[in-house]
Design a protein around this motif. Structure first.
Motif, PDB file in Angstrom:
ATOM      1  N   HIS A  23       0.927  -1.168  -0.034  1.00  0.00           N
ATOM      2  CA  HIS A  23      -0.062  -0.008   0.052  1.00  0.00           C
ATOM      3  C   HIS A  23       0.741   1.344   0.066  1.00  0.00           C
ATOM      4  CE1 HIS A  23      -3.643   2.357   0.881  1.00  0.00           C
ATOM      5  NE2 HIS A  23      -3.068   2.748   1.814  1.00  0.00           N
ATOM      6  N   LEU A  24       0.466   2.233  -0.778  1.00  0.00           N
ATOM      7  CA  LEU A  24       1.420   3.368  -0.958  1.00  0.00           C
ATOM      8  C   LEU A  24       0.266   4.574  -1.285  1.00  0.00           C
ATOM      9  CD1 LEU A  24       4.227   5.130  -0.967  1.00  0.00           C
ATOM     10  CD2 LEU A  24       4.214   4.222  -3.362  1.00  0.00           C
ATOM     11  N   ILE A  25       0.610   5.510  -0.249  1.00  0.00           N
ATOM     12  CA  ILE A  25      -0.228   7.252  -0.771  1.00  0.00           C
ATOM     13  C   ILE A  25       0.993   7.897  -0.440  1.00  0.00           C
ATOM     14  CG2 ILE A  25      -2.157   8.551  -0.011  1.00  0.00           C
ATOM     15  CD1 ILE A  25      -3.480   5.973   1.242  1.00  0.00           C
ATOM     16  N   ILE A  26       1.090   8.800  -1.362  1.00  0.00           N
ATOM     17  CA  ILE A  26       1.784  10.185  -1.140  1.00  0.00           C
ATOM     18  C   ILE A  26       0.861  11.340  -1.481  1.00  0.00           C
ATOM     19  CG2 ILE A  26       3.808  11.286  -2.079  1.00  0.00           C
ATOM     20  CD1 ILE A  26       4.992   8.743  -3.296  1.00  0.00           C
ATOM     21  N   ILE A  50       3.158   4.226   3.788  1.00  0.00           N
ATOM     22  CA  ILE A  50       3.576   2.946   3.054  1.00  0.00           C
ATOM     23  C   ILE A  50       3.538   1.850   3.933  1.00  0.00           C
ATOM     24  CG2 ILE A  50       5.881   3.544   3.740  1.00  0.00           C
ATOM     25  CD1 ILE A  50       6.974   2.263   1.063  1.00  0.00           C
ATOM     26  N   VAL A  51       3.089   0.590   3.361  1.00  0.00           N
ATOM     27  CA  VAL A  51       3.037  -0.708   4.013  1.00  0.00           C
ATOM     28  C   VAL A  51       4.030  -1.635   3.010  1.00  0.00           C
ATOM     29  CG1 VAL A  51       1.502  -2.579   4.702  1.00  0.00           C
ATOM     30  CG2 VAL A  51       0.697  -0.056   4.596  1.00  0.00           C
ATOM     31  N   GLU A  91      -0.045  -3.823  10.437  1.00  0.00           N
ATOM     32  CA  GLU A  91      -0.154  -2.785  11.429  1.00  0.00           C
ATOM     33  C   GLU A  91      -0.872  -1.650  10.908  1.00  0.00           C
ATOM     34  OE1 GLU A  91       4.497  -3.330  12.886  1.00  0.00           O
ATOM     35  OE2 GLU A  91       4.085  -1.838  11.630  1.00  0.00           O
ATOM     36  N   TYR A  92      -1.211  -1.554   9.573  1.00  0.00           N
ATOM     37  CA  TYR A  92      -1.902  -0.262   8.789  1.00  0.00           C
ATOM     38  C   TYR A  92      -3.468  -0.789   8.887  1.00  0.00           C
ATOM     39  CZ  TYR A  92      -3.434   3.048   5.613  1.00  0.00           C
ATOM     40  OH  TYR A  92      -4.056   4.089   5.022  1.00  0.00           O
TER      41      TYR A  92
END
Length: 94
Positions: A23-26, A50-51, A91-92
């Motif tokens: 998973h990624l968000i910027i 980020i995961v 964790e996310y």
């Protein structure tokens, strides 16, 4: 596509080259810092969520160091400030 959107695409590429990512968000948070002295340098303010399995068993400082290492060529020109939320799988909570 504005300059920070172009930058985000480059950051995503570099992070994907450095990590297996689940998973990624910027987010571009530059607008939150308008008028800030550092904003005059042209670098943006970004938040990375980020995961990655790479973070399993790694302490927070180690996770941040790994992200900074992956994005080092963008600091300080394109990235003036960076908020990092780095998680191992499980964790996310989205």
């Amino acid at each position: 596509m504005n300059i920070n959107q172009q930058r985000i695409a480059l950051f995503e590429k570099d992070l994907h080259e450095s990590f297996e990512i689940e998973h990624l968000i910027i987010d571009d948070e530059s607008h939150l810092h308008a008028g800030h002295a550092g904003a005059a340098s042209g670098g943006g303010h970004f938040k990375v969520t980020i995961v990655s399995p790479a973070f399993k068993g790694i302490h927070l400082v180690g996770r941040h160091r790994a992200i900074y290492a992956a994005l080092h060529k963008h600091i300080p020109k394109e990235i003036h400030a960076l908020t990092i939320l780095a998680y191992a799988p499980g964790e996310y909570l989205a």
